[in-house]
Each structure stands twice: as C-alpha cells, then as structure tokens.
Motif scaffolding. Sequence first.
Motif: not given
Length: 309
Positions: A107-111, A132-135, A156-158, A190-196
Amino acid sequence: MLTVLFAAAPALWDEYRPSLLAAFDAAGLKARLVTEAAPETVDYIVYAPSSSLQDFTPYTRCKAVLSLWAGVERVVDNATLTQPLCRMVDPALTEGMVEWVTGHTLRHHLGMDRHIVNPARLWDPTCPPLARERPVAMLGMGELGTACARALRALNFPVTGWSRSPKTVAGIPCLHGDDGLAEALRGAAIVVTLLPKTAETENLLNAARLSLLPEGAVILNPGRGAIIDDDALLAALDAGRIGHATLDVFRVEPLPQDHPYWSHPRVTVTPHIAADTRPASSSHVIAANIRRAEAGEPLLNQVDRRRGY
C-alpha cells in the motif's frame, strides 16, 4: 486422565472448547478440559494473560502453562509462575501477520492512498519505483519477523533484518546490536517492527533513532505499542521527516478517542487486527506441546524468562 485447565476470558470457552477437545483426540491424549478444578489436580494450564488466574502458587502438579497469546509480557514477570511457560506460535497467526505486513507494505510502496481517496480528482501519473528500489528494515527476526521478511523478499524488496542478538536467515542480511540498528534504519524506506515488549525494546524507536531514517520513511508497527516513543513519532510526523505510520498496536487499547493518532493525517490506525490466534490451528499447537511433555520431550516455544520472550 490428564486435567487441563482453561484459564482465559469466559467468552473464549465456547470458541476454544470443541477445537481443543478435537486436537487432544487427534494427538491421542486422554484429557478432560475444564474451567474449574482443584489446583492440586491440574496437569496443564491453557492460559491467556487476561485471565483472572494470576496466582500460580497452588498449581503444584502443573507441568506447563501454555499461552494462547504470542506476547507474554503480561505474565512473564509473575513471581508465582514457576512452571514452564510456552508462548503461542500459531501457523495461522503467522499467516495473518504476513498478509497484514505485505498488504500495508505494498500500500505504501505503491502510494495507493492517494488514488483511493482523491476527492479533488487529481491526475498524477507518477509511477512508484520498483520494489527492488524500496529497502525495508525488519526489526525483529523471530518467527513472525522472519516469515514477513521472506514474503517481502519474494516480492523483490531488499530486506534487512535486525535483532538484538545475532541471527542467520538465508537470503536476508541480518544485523544486530546498537550499531546494526543504526545501519538498518539509515537505509530503510519502510520499517516494520515485530519485536517483543521487554525492558530493552521499550521506546526502541525514540527521537534519536527516528532521526536516522531517510526523510519520508514509513513505519509499520504490528508488534507492540511500547516499541515506539509516541511523542517522538508524532513530532517526526509533524515535521514531515516520517512520511506515514500505520499502527496496529498501542500502549492503551482500545486507543482512546482523544489520542492524536486518530486525527493525524499521516497516521493510519488499525484496531489490533494484524494477526490473531485462531482456535482451529492453535489448539493443535497446545495438544502437541502436551503430548511432548507427556513423552518427556522438550516443550516447543518455551519462554526464556531472562530475555522476557
């Protein structure tokens, strides 16, 4: 005959009872599932931290407490809990989390927001970059984080993984420690948080670390609300340094109606729906652990009390 105590919110009993009994039967377990029993007769406790059971001292025969929740921060520090504690690792929960993370990353990658809500009928033919250009930085490389990292990498996301201790995941470069976190954040769109939630992870994304992100970076938090310093995030959003935050978990739930997240134009609130424990699959996880314990095998997903998860 084993006695298994179901200690969770009463509303869950009708939902879980048939699934657990079927799973016990499939695992060859002779067990009675009850909501009340003399503590000294209980062999296992199927548990949710929202339960009224908070004192485990009388359960002297209990061999393990098997949580229905993936997060155990509300029970892990209970001094009366001396029995082994196992957190829930449910394949269906993992599947749901992968879908939420993948969906909102795309959603965010494609705007997509600017096309879905476009009252001015603006014609903007700007195309997004390729995946591949969106780390992406995946903070937390446990069961959920690793599954999500692999799914995004397949698109293909790095993806760069980060965890507090060293991890090795095929195809995903993994960093650890403070220096590794800084490196992961500096390179992430893009940052994803999946920490306890632990003492070490609370407010992990504070003002200093948020400032490391490239301008316009997006944050997805389906993990734990306390991982993010809310005031620091709001300040970074107001300043335009953070492009958007999609948040599924919060310090107080339901999120209070007057919380600034509700009205902030750069925040999406989802009501803790990224993933859920599902009775049909989680019941087999519970049954498998009881079977293992009865056979003298190591328990699955046993919590390390020192680390808090």
